[in-house]
Every structure is written in structure tokens, then in C-alpha cells.
Design a protein around this motif. Structure first.
Motif, PDB file in Angstrom:
ATOM      1  N   LEU A   1       0.828  -1.207   0.000  1.00 55.57           N
ATOM      2  CA  LEU A   1       0.000   0.000   0.000  1.00 55.57           C
ATOM      3  C   LEU A   1       0.863   1.257   0.000  1.00 55.57           C
ATOM      4  O   LEU A   1       0.601   2.204  -0.752  1.00 55.57           O
ATOM      5  N   GLY A   2       1.901   1.272   0.832  1.00 57.42           N
ATOM      6  CA  GLY A   2       2.774   2.437   0.891  1.00 57.42           C
ATOM      7  C   GLY A   2       3.489   2.700  -0.418  1.00 57.42           C
ATOM      8  O   GLY A   2       3.735   3.859  -0.780  1.00 57.42           O
ATOM      9  N   PHE A   3       3.814   1.634  -1.141  1.00 56.21           N
ATOM     10  CA  PHE A   3       4.516   1.818  -2.406  1.00 56.21           C
ATOM     11  C   PHE A   3       3.560   2.159  -3.542  1.00 56.21           C
ATOM     12  O   PHE A   3       3.905   2.929  -4.448  1.00 56.21           O
ATOM     13  N   ILE A   4       2.351   1.619  -3.499  1.00 55.41           N
ATOM     14  CA  ILE A   4       1.456   1.745  -4.644  1.00 55.41           C
ATOM     15  C   ILE A   4       0.763   3.099  -4.707  1.00 55.41           C
ATOM     16  O   ILE A   4       0.340   3.535  -5.793  1.00 55.41           O
ATOM     17  N   ILE A   5       0.641   3.806  -3.589  1.00 54.88           N
ATOM     18  CA  ILE A   5      -0.065   5.098  -3.600  1.00 54.88           C
ATOM     19  C   ILE A   5       0.599   6.107  -4.535  1.00 54.88           C
ATOM     20  O   ILE A   5      -0.072   6.695  -5.394  1.00 54.88           O
ATOM     21  N   PRO A   6       1.916   6.368  -4.430  1.00 55.85           N
ATOM     22  CA  PRO A   6       2.511   7.314  -5.397  1.00 55.85           C
ATOM     23  C   PRO A   6       2.456   6.806  -6.831  1.00 55.85           C
ATOM     24  O   PRO A   6       2.360   7.613  -7.765  1.00 55.85           O
ATOM     25  N   PHE A   7       2.492   5.487  -7.009  1.00 55.36           N
ATOM     26  CA  PHE A   7       2.361   4.942  -8.360  1.00 55.36           C
ATOM     27  C   PHE A   7       0.998   5.263  -8.950  1.00 55.36           C
ATOM     28  O   PHE A   7       0.890   5.696 -10.108  1.00 55.36           O
ATOM     29  N   LEU A   8      -0.052   5.083  -8.165  1.00 47.83           N
ATOM     30  CA  LEU A   8      -1.408   5.369  -8.645  1.00 47.83           C
ATOM     31  C   LEU A   8      -1.607   6.853  -8.897  1.00 47.83           C
ATOM     32  O   LEU A   8      -2.254   7.249  -9.881  1.00 47.83           O
ATOM     33  N   ILE A   9      -1.061   7.697  -8.022  1.00 48.87           N
ATOM     34  CA  ILE A   9      -1.209   9.144  -8.223  1.00 48.87           C
ATOM     35  C   ILE A   9      -0.480   9.591  -9.474  1.00 48.87           C
ATOM     36  O   ILE A   9      -1.023  10.365 -10.286  1.00 48.87           O
ATOM     37  N   SER A  10       0.745   9.110  -9.679  1.00 45.66           N
ATOM     38  CA  SER A  10       1.497   9.500 -10.881  1.00 45.66           C
ATOM     39  C   SER A  10       0.823   8.986 -12.141  1.00 45.66           C
ATOM     40  O   SER A  10       0.752   9.699 -13.154  1.00 45.66           O
TER      41      SER A  10
END
Length: 212
Positions: free
Chosen positions: A98-107
């Protein structure tokens, strides 16, 4: 052999492909929504901006939060439950993912909104984005060594969130490294989110002022 003890193609390719599927489905969804609005006569969210009194920041924030609400559960299903059910290489906890995927989804969301300013129809977005799916697999560097890339392809690979998302996810989930060892990819994804959002803000603000 160290990270793929079963020597299976699925266990080798699927963790990376899942990241790409998340990005491409998100980009396609955003592109199709924007294309539909264009077909109805709304030029790059101009009507939405008018309703918000020209607040581009509110529009981008609202859309990003809407996409996160949908795609965080989807991402956790694809990146945690599917590897668990199908015995794919998988070591990261749900909180690490979850911590890694949040910036991926936002970008990826900001990239989708940026690209959506170019699409004039739903079909156009599908044609363009589907065409990029296979090249992005190779540009990510998991199936072909990045060191062997020509300079142009190496540079091109860095502008897509999937490249950093795949490499970072493989580190934390397949290679069983600590989160800190994926810090470069994590920070790059945040930087990409800011850059894409800034470009999107400039384009939408310009379109709004031009059509006001």
C-alpha cells in the motif's frame, strides 16, 4: 533461479505484468472518460472547470482521490491476493504494498489526466494506449537488461510510472528487500506525480482561460 525457484514463466512475468495492467487500465479509463466528454462537447473538462469557478487544483485533486478510491482496492487485490492464491513469488506485507502503490497510482492518474487533454474521442484513447502496452513491458527493464538499452530508449523508459513501479515492486515483493532499497523508485514516482500534475494544471488552466 534465486527469485524464481519454480523456473516458471508465469512466476517470472506476472508480478511485473500486474503493475502494467493496473497502469494501463487506469490510463484507458481516464482516456475514455475524457474522450466521452469531448464527444459531448466538453473541451478538456472546461465545463467542469466552469462549474468549479476555474479551480483546476480542485478538479485534479477530486479526480485523483476518486481514482485512488477505486484503484487502491483493485491494486491490493492484484498485487497481494492474486500472488498469494497462485503461489507467485511474493514476500511484501499489505502495508508495504500500500505504501509503495499510492505514489504509483497518483502519478499514473496525473499522466492519464495529462494525456486525456489530447484525446478527442474514446476510440482514439483506446488505440493510442493499447499500442503502448507491449513496448512498456520491454521498456520497464525487467525482461531486457536496462544496461543494454540505447540511450534514447533508456530515457524514454523513465517517463512512464510503470517502469519505476515494476522495478520497485519487484524489489519489495519478489526480491524480499527492505522498503528503503526501493526508495529511489518511490521518490521518483512522487516526483513524476508532481511534474505531471503541474503540466496538467498549466494545460487545463490555459484551456479554461482561452475558452472562458
Amino acid at each position: 533461479p534465486l527469485y524464481n525457484p519454480s523456473s516458471g514463466y508465469g512466476s517470472y512475468a506476472m508480478p511485473a505484468i500486474l503493475i502494467l495492467i493496473i497502469q494501463q487500465s487506469l490510463l484507458l479509463g481516464i482516456g475514455m472518460l475524457a474522450g466521452s466528454e469531448r464527444e459531448r462537447g466538453a473541451d478538456s473538462y472546461i465545463q467542469s472547470l466552469a462549474n468549479l469557478k476555474g479551480s483546476v487544483s480542485r478538479l485534479l485533486t477530486g479526480k485523483a482521490l476518486a481514482y485512488l478510491t477505486i484503484y487502491i482496492p483493485v491494486s491490493m487485490f492484484m498485487l497481494f491476493l492474486i500472488p498469494t492464491w497462485f503461489n507467485l513469488p511474493h514476500t511484501a506485507s499489505p502495508w508495504i504494498i500500500l505504501g509503495f502503490i499510492i505514489p504509483f497510482l497518483i502519478s499514473a492518474s496525473m499522466l492519464g489526466l495529462l494525456l486525456s487533454t489530447l484525446f478527442k474521442s474514446r476510440e482514439q484513447s483506446i488505440i493510442v494506449l493499447l499500442f503502448t502496452s507491449v513496448p512498456l513491458v520491454f521498456l520497464s527493464g525487467f525482461s531486457w537488461p536496462v544496461e543494454s538499452f540505447p540511450v534514447g530508449f533508456k530515457t524514454l523508459s523513465t517517463i512512464f510510472p510503470s517502469t519505476h513501479g515494476i522495478l520497485g515492486f519487484l524489489k519489495i515483493s519478489v526480491m524480499d528487500t527492505t522498503f528503503s532499497q526501493a526508495n529511489s523508485e518511490w521518490f521518483t514516482l512522487w516526483l513524476m506525480a508532481v511534474v505531471f500534475a503541474a503540466f496538467c494544471w498549466l494545460i487545463l488552466s490555459w484551456n479554461y482561460l482561452k475558452n472562458k
